[in-house]
Scaffold this motif. Structure first.
Motif, PDB file in Angstrom:
ATOM      1  N   GLN A  86      57.741 -72.590 -48.064  1.00 40.19           N
ATOM      2  CA  GLN A  86      58.290 -72.895 -46.737  1.00 40.19           C
ATOM      3  C   GLN A  86      57.193 -73.196 -45.713  1.00 40.19           C
ATOM      4  OE1 GLN A  86      61.387 -73.343 -45.983  1.00 40.19           O
ATOM      5  NE2 GLN A  86      62.417 -72.529 -47.771  1.00 40.19           N
ATOM      6  N   VAL A  98      61.364 -70.402 -39.393  1.00 33.11           N
ATOM      7  CA  VAL A  98      62.671 -69.745 -39.407  1.00 33.11           C
ATOM      8  C   VAL A  98      63.759 -70.617 -38.782  1.00 33.11           C
ATOM      9  CG1 VAL A  98      63.978 -67.783 -38.471  1.00 33.11           C
ATOM     10  CG2 VAL A  98      61.790 -67.396 -39.603  1.00 33.11           C
ATOM     11  N   HIS A 100      64.144 -73.648 -38.890  1.00 31.44           N
ATOM     12  CA  HIS A 100      64.478 -74.787 -39.740  1.00 31.44           C
ATOM     13  C   HIS A 100      65.079 -74.377 -41.087  1.00 31.44           C
ATOM     14  CE1 HIS A 100      61.658 -76.752 -36.915  1.00 31.44           C
ATOM     15  NE2 HIS A 100      62.553 -77.712 -37.015  1.00 31.44           N
ATOM     16  N   LEU A 101      65.363 -73.103 -41.279  1.00 31.99           N
ATOM     17  CA  LEU A 101      65.926 -72.637 -42.543  1.00 31.99           C
ATOM     18  C   LEU A 101      67.412 -72.971 -42.644  1.00 31.99           C
ATOM     19  CD1 LEU A 101      64.387 -69.039 -42.686  1.00 31.99           C
ATOM     20  CD2 LEU A 101      63.661 -71.030 -44.016  1.00 31.99           C
ATOM     21  N   SER A 102      67.885 -73.124 -43.874  1.00 31.33           N
ATOM     22  CA  SER A 102      69.329 -73.265 -44.106  1.00 31.33           C
ATOM     23  C   SER A 102      69.983 -71.908 -43.849  1.00 31.33           C
ATOM     24  CB  SER A 102      69.590 -73.692 -45.550  1.00 31.33           C
ATOM     25  OG  SER A 102      69.274 -72.629 -46.442  1.00 31.33           O
ATOM     26  N   GLU A 105      69.101 -69.430 -46.635  1.00 33.09           N
ATOM     27  CA  GLU A 105      67.705 -68.987 -46.525  1.00 33.09           C
ATOM     28  C   GLU A 105      67.534 -68.040 -45.341  1.00 33.09           C
ATOM     29  OE1 GLU A 105      65.205 -72.810 -48.192  1.00 33.09           O
ATOM     30  OE2 GLU A 105      66.097 -72.935 -46.188  1.00 33.09           O
ATOM     31  N   TYR A 106      68.186 -68.337 -44.246  1.00 31.64           N
ATOM     32  CA  TYR A 106      68.103 -67.507 -43.035  1.00 31.64           C
ATOM     33  C   TYR A 106      68.587 -66.084 -43.329  1.00 31.64           C
ATOM     34  CZ  TYR A 106      68.591 -66.345 -38.047  1.00 31.64           C
ATOM     35  OH  TYR A 106      68.474 -65.757 -36.814  1.00 31.64           O
ATOM     36  N   TRP A 109      65.927 -64.372 -45.519  1.00 29.91           N
ATOM     37  CA  TRP A 109      64.757 -64.009 -44.721  1.00 29.91           C
ATOM     38  C   TRP A 109      65.067 -62.831 -43.800  1.00 29.91           C
ATOM     39  CZ3 TRP A 109      60.265 -67.413 -43.203  1.00 29.91           C
ATOM     40  CH2 TRP A 109      59.924 -68.299 -44.240  1.00 29.91           C
TER      41      TRP A 109
END
Length: 136
Positions: A86, A98, A100-102, A105-106, A109
């Motif tokens: 990433q 963070v 820009h995460l899907s 993914e968010y 994380w």
């Protein structure tokens, strides 16, 4: 000089990393360690109420205060180790990655950040007790 920690399983790796970072924070912040401890303890609640992105943006904004800066840096370092793909150039800010995460993914994380903060809280409480602090 970067120390590498032998990691056995994700929880042990997380715990070992958190211990080293809290120990380093205690040495670096000295008399401000109680403030650091307080900010570490509050961060999971802030994440739950406001979300990871908003909380990281707040800590990023407050980086001039060393306690916030140390916590933000610890999370950034851990996330770079866990999710190196990433951080394409290696110079991105954690908060930049963070946002820009899907969605999936968010959530991942967020769980990872809260799990690391849980270990950090435990070690910060233990190290505060070592100094005669008031660990709750």
């Amino acid at each position: 000089m970067k120390k590498t920690v032998q990691r056995v399983g994700i929880e042990n790796g997380r715990a070992a990393f958190a211990f080293q970072e809290v120990k380093r924070a205690k040495e670096q912040l000295r008399e401000n360690f109680e403030t650091y401890r307080s900010y570490v303890k509050k961060m999971p609640s802030l994440i739950q109420v406001n979300g990871l992105g908003q909380t990281l943006a707040f800590y990023f904004q407050k980086k001039k205060q060393n306690e916030y800066k140390v916590i933000y840096h610890t999370l950034a370092q851990w996330m770079k180790e866990q999710f190196p793909d990433q951080f394409s150039s290696g110079n991105e800010e954690l908060v930049e990655v963070v946002v820009h995460l899907s969605s999936a993914e968010y959530r991942l994380w967020t769980m990872e950040a809260v799990a690391l903060l849980d270990w950090m809280r435990k070690f910060a409480d233990g190290m505060a007790k070592d100094d005669g602090g008031t660990a709750e």
